[in-house]
Design an enzyme around this catalytic site. Structure first.
Site, PDB file in Angstrom:
ATOM      1  N   ASN A  12      -2.635  -6.707  22.010  1.00 44.88           N
ATOM      2  CA  ASN A  12      -3.456  -6.635  20.807  1.00 44.88           C
ATOM      3  C   ASN A  12      -2.511  -6.373  19.635  1.00 44.88           C
ATOM      4  OD1 ASN A  12      -5.207  -5.931  18.772  1.00 44.88           O
ATOM      5  ND2 ASN A  12      -6.449  -4.546  20.026  1.00 44.88           N
ATOM      6  N   ARG A  91      -5.688 -10.588  21.945  1.00 44.47           N
ATOM      7  CA  ARG A  91      -6.709 -10.549  20.902  1.00 44.47           C
ATOM      8  C   ARG A  91      -6.246 -11.455  19.768  1.00 44.47           C
ATOM      9  NH1 ARG A  91      -7.492  -5.932  16.619  1.00 44.47           N
ATOM     10  NH2 ARG A  91      -9.418  -6.606  15.632  1.00 44.47           N
ATOM     11  N   HIS A 178     -14.561  -7.976  14.992  1.00 42.06           N
ATOM     12  CA  HIS A 178     -14.865  -6.947  16.007  1.00 42.06           C
ATOM     13  C   HIS A 178     -15.668  -7.516  17.173  1.00 42.06           C
ATOM     14  CE1 HIS A 178     -14.306  -3.674  12.718  1.00 42.06           C
ATOM     15  NE2 HIS A 178     -13.227  -3.755  13.486  1.00 42.06           N
ATOM     16  N   GLY A 209     -11.181   0.150  10.740  1.00 44.01           N
ATOM     17  CA  GLY A 209     -11.968  -1.017  10.317  1.00 44.01           C
ATOM     18  C   GLY A 209     -13.396  -0.746  10.770  1.00 44.01           C
ATOM     19  N   ARG A 238     -10.188  -0.009   3.311  1.00 41.58           N
ATOM     20  CA  ARG A 238     -10.748  -1.258   2.753  1.00 41.58           C
ATOM     21  C   ARG A 238     -12.020  -0.947   1.975  1.00 41.58           C
ATOM     22  NH1 ARG A 238     -10.695  -4.601   8.327  1.00 41.58           N
ATOM     23  NH2 ARG A 238      -9.233  -3.093   9.200  1.00 41.58           N
ATOM     24  N   GLU A 378     -11.660  -2.533  23.932  1.00 36.58           N
ATOM     25  CA  GLU A 378     -11.304  -3.935  23.665  1.00 36.58           C
ATOM     26  C   GLU A 378     -10.294  -4.445  24.695  1.00 36.58           C
ATOM     27  OE1 GLU A 378     -10.713  -2.621  19.532  1.00 36.58           O
ATOM     28  OE2 GLU A 378     -11.534  -4.538  18.931  1.00 36.58           O
TER      29      GLU A 378
HETATM   30  P1  AMP Z   1     -10.137   3.577  15.373  1.00 35.21           P
HETATM   31  O1  AMP Z   1      -9.715   2.569  14.330  1.00 35.21           O
HETATM   32  O2  AMP Z   1     -11.319   3.125  16.178  1.00 35.21           O
HETATM   33  O3  AMP Z   1      -8.985   4.059  16.223  1.00 35.21           O
HETATM   34  O4  AMP Z   1     -10.658   4.870  14.548  1.00 35.21           O
HETATM   35  C1  AMP Z   1      -9.747   5.708  13.881  1.00 35.21           C
HETATM   36  C2  AMP Z   1     -10.499   6.653  12.973  1.00 35.21           C
HETATM   37  O5  AMP Z   1     -11.480   7.385  13.712  1.00 35.21           O
HETATM   38  C3  AMP Z   1      -9.611   7.754  12.354  1.00 35.21           C
HETATM   39  O6  AMP Z   1      -8.970   7.314  11.210  1.00 35.21           O
HETATM   40  C4  AMP Z   1     -10.604   8.849  12.066  1.00 35.21           C
HETATM   41  O7  AMP Z   1     -11.170   8.654  10.777  1.00 35.21           O
HETATM   42  C5  AMP Z   1     -11.697   8.646  13.097  1.00 35.21           C
HETATM   43  N1  AMP Z   1     -11.677   9.708  14.141  1.00 35.21           N
HETATM   44  C6  AMP Z   1     -10.960   9.724  15.293  1.00 35.21           C
HETATM   45  N2  AMP Z   1     -11.208  10.851  15.984  1.00 35.21           N
HETATM   46  C7  AMP Z   1     -12.111  11.567  15.257  1.00 35.21           C
HETATM   47  C8  AMP Z   1     -12.788  12.825  15.428  1.00 35.21           C
HETATM   48  N3  AMP Z   1     -12.583  13.578  16.509  1.00 35.21           N
HETATM   49  N4  AMP Z   1     -13.651  13.219  14.449  1.00 35.21           N
HETATM   50  C9  AMP Z   1     -13.868  12.447  13.370  1.00 35.21           C
HETATM   51  N5  AMP Z   1     -13.262  11.255  13.159  1.00 35.21           N
HETATM   52  C10 AMP Z   1     -12.409  10.815  14.077  1.00 35.21           C
END
Ligand code: AMP
Length: 393
Positions: A12, A91, A178, A209, A238, A378
Site C-alpha cells: 500500500n 492498493r 476508500h 483521510g 484536507r 485494507e
Molecule cells: P488513520 O488514517 O485511519 O490511521 O487515522 C489516523 C487518525 O486517527 C489520527 O490522526 C488521529 O486523529 C486518529 N486517532 C487514532 N487513534 C485515536 C484515538 N485513540 N483517539 C482519537 N483519535 C485517534
C-alpha cells in the site's frame, strides 16, 4: 513434511510511506510493517511479526520511493519463508473505469500509465512499485486493487459533476475513494448481520483521510469524495468541499497559484488549518478545554460529518445501519458521540457506556438505527482479493 501455506504480499504505497503485510492463506498475518517518512530525516522500516506486537525499527536511507521499494524488497527477500509468497496485491488509488481487482498485465500497466494525469500524486509511485517487483521477481503474479472500484456502479446522478458536459467526456466525474476499506466493511457487516448488509447503510471511514458512502443492497449509491480525495468531509489536513469561487478570489487577492492552492487544501487545511496547532484528533481533544480553536476544529469536523449523514439518509430514503471505522471512527468515543448528537430524528441514539469502550455496537437497543464500530483492514482485503483473482487456495 507439511507444505508451507501459500502467502500473499500486500503493498500500500502512499505519498511518503509504503505499508506492507504478508498473509498466509486462511488470512493469518505473518508479517507486517511500513517504511515511513520516505525522503525525510529519520525514515525507517518498522516491522511487526504478529498482530499487536511492538514494531521493530530498522534504520535505512530511503531518499525516494524507488530506493525505499528496493530496500523493502531486498529485506523481504532475506526473510526466512519469503519463497512462500506466491502473489502480490497492490492498493491502486485511482482506477477510473476498472470496477474489480485485476491481475497486472502489460495492458493494465499501459492503461494505468495513461491515467497518471488524473492522480499524479499516487499513480506514478504505485506503478513504480509494481515495476520494481516485476524486475526483481518477474514470475510473481501481481494484482491491482482499486480504491475507486467500489463506487463504479454509482448512479449517473451521483457521478455527474455540474460542469460543462465536455469535461464528463474527459473523465471528470465523481469517482470516490476508500473503496478497499468499504468492501472490507461490507464483508464484515454481511458476516455479522446479513440482513443489515442488504439494508440502508452509511459507512463512515474517518481517518486522516475521511469519507462516507451511502450503500443500499450492498451497492454504493453515493460517496462524499469526488474527482479527487480532497473533497467531501473536513479531514486532518484536507479541506473537503469548498466554495469554488475561492480559487479566483485567492488568485486575485493573494496571487495564489493553482499549485499553492492545491498544497493549501491538501496539506494545510482541515483540522490542522482551523486549529492552527494539530491535525490529530487526540491532540485536539486534549487541548480543546484551553484552546478555543482546537474545539472549533473538532466542532466543524463533527458538524460536517453530521450534515453528510443527513444527506445520505435522504439518498437512501432512511437509515438502518451506521458504521464508524478507521483511526478516528474506531478509537474516538468523543467524536462519534458529537457526530451522532442531534441525529435522534433519524433514529440514531448512542449508549454512552458502550461508546466509551469502542464496543462493536454502540447504539441503544431501542434505537431504530444500529450504530456499529468495525475495524477496517485494507491489507487483509487486498490479500483476500488477490486470493480470489488468482484462485489461490
Ligand atoms: P488513520 O488514517 O485511519 O490511521 O487515522 C489516523 C487518525 O486517527 C489520527 O490522526 C488521529 O486523529 C486518529 N486517532 C487514532 N487513534 C485515536 C484515538 N485513540 N483517539 C482519537 N483519535 C485517534
Amino acid at each position: 513434511m507439511k507444505a508451507a501455506p501459500p502467502c500473499v504480499l500486500t503493498i500500500n504505497g502512499g505519498s511518503s510511506s509504503i505499508r506492507f503485510a504478508v498473509y498466509e492463506s486462511g488470512e493469518k498475518l505473518r508479517l507486517g510493517g511500513m517504511i515511513g517518512r520516505i525522503g525525510l530525516k529519520g525514515t525507517n522500516l518498522s516491522v511487526t511479526h504478529a498482530p499487536g506486537a511492538r514494531p521493530v525499527p530498522l534504520p535505512h536511507a530511503a531518499t525516494n520511493h524507488r530506493k525505499a521499494a528496493d530496500f523493502l524488497l531486498e529485506w523481504l527477500n532475506s526473510q526466512p519463508g519469503f519463497s512462500d509468497v506466491k502473489a502480490v496485491g497492490h492498493r491502486v488509488v485511482q482506477g477510473m473505469n476498472h470496477s474489480e481487482p485485476e491481475r497486472v498485465t502489460r495492458k493494465l500497466l499501459a492503461d494505468l500509465r495513461r491515467l497518471t494525469s488524473y492522480d499524479p500524486d499516487h499513480l506514478p509511485l504505485e506503478i513504480e512499485l509494481i515495476e520494481s517487483i516485476s524486475r526483481k521477481h518477474p514470475k510473481l503474479p501481481q494484482v491491482a486493487c482499486f480504491d475507486t472500484a467500489f463506487h463504479r456502479g454509482m448512479p449517473m446522478v451521483a457521478k455527474l459533476l455540474p460542469l460543462p458536459r465536455r469535461y464528463f467526456a474527459k473523465g471528470i466525474e465523481r469517482y470516490g475513494f476508500h473503496g478497499i476499506s468499504y468492501t472490507f466493511l461490507m464483508e464484515e457487516l454481511r458476516r455479522l448481520d446479513p440482513a443489515a448488509a442488504q439494508g440502508r447503510v452509511i459507512l463512515a471511514h474517518l481517518g486522516n483521510g475521511a469519507s462516507m458512502a451511502a450503500v443500499r443492497r450492498g451497492k454504493s449509491l453515493d460517496t462524499s469524495m469526488g474527482f479527487t480525495s480532497t473533497s467531501g468531509l473536513v479531514m486532518s489536513t484536507r479541506s473537503g468541499d469548498l466554495d469554488p469561487g475561492l480559487v479566483y478570489f485567492l488568485s486575485r487577492t493573494e496571487k495564489m497559484t493553482a499549485k499553492k492552492f492545491q498544497q493549501m487544501v491538501n496539506h494545510d487545511s482541515g483540522l490542522l488549518g482551523v486549529s492552527g496547532t494539530s491535525s490529530d484528533v487526540r491532540d485536539l481533544s486534549a487541548s480543546e478545554a484551553t484552546d478555543a480553536r482546537a474545539g472549533e476544529a473538532l466542532d466543524l469536523f463533527c458538524y460536517q460529518a453530521r450534515k453528510w449523514i443527513g444527506s445520505f439518509a435522504a439518498v437512501l430514503g432512511g437509515l438502518d445501519t451506521l458504521v464508524f471505522s478507521a483511526g478516528i471512527g474506531e478509537n474516538s468515543p468523543l467524536i462519534r458521540q458529537r457526530i451522532c448528537q442531534g441525529l435522534g430524528f433519524l433514529g440514531v441514539s448512542i449508549n454512552d457506556a458502550r461508546n466509551a469502550k469502542n464496543a462493536p455496537v454502540i447504539s441503544l437497543h431501542s434505537g431504530r438505527v444500529k450504530v456499529r464500530v468495525i475495524r477496517t483492514n485494507e491489507e487483509l482485503m487486498i490479500a483476500r482479493s488477490v486470493a480470489r483473482v488468482l484462485h489461490l487456495s
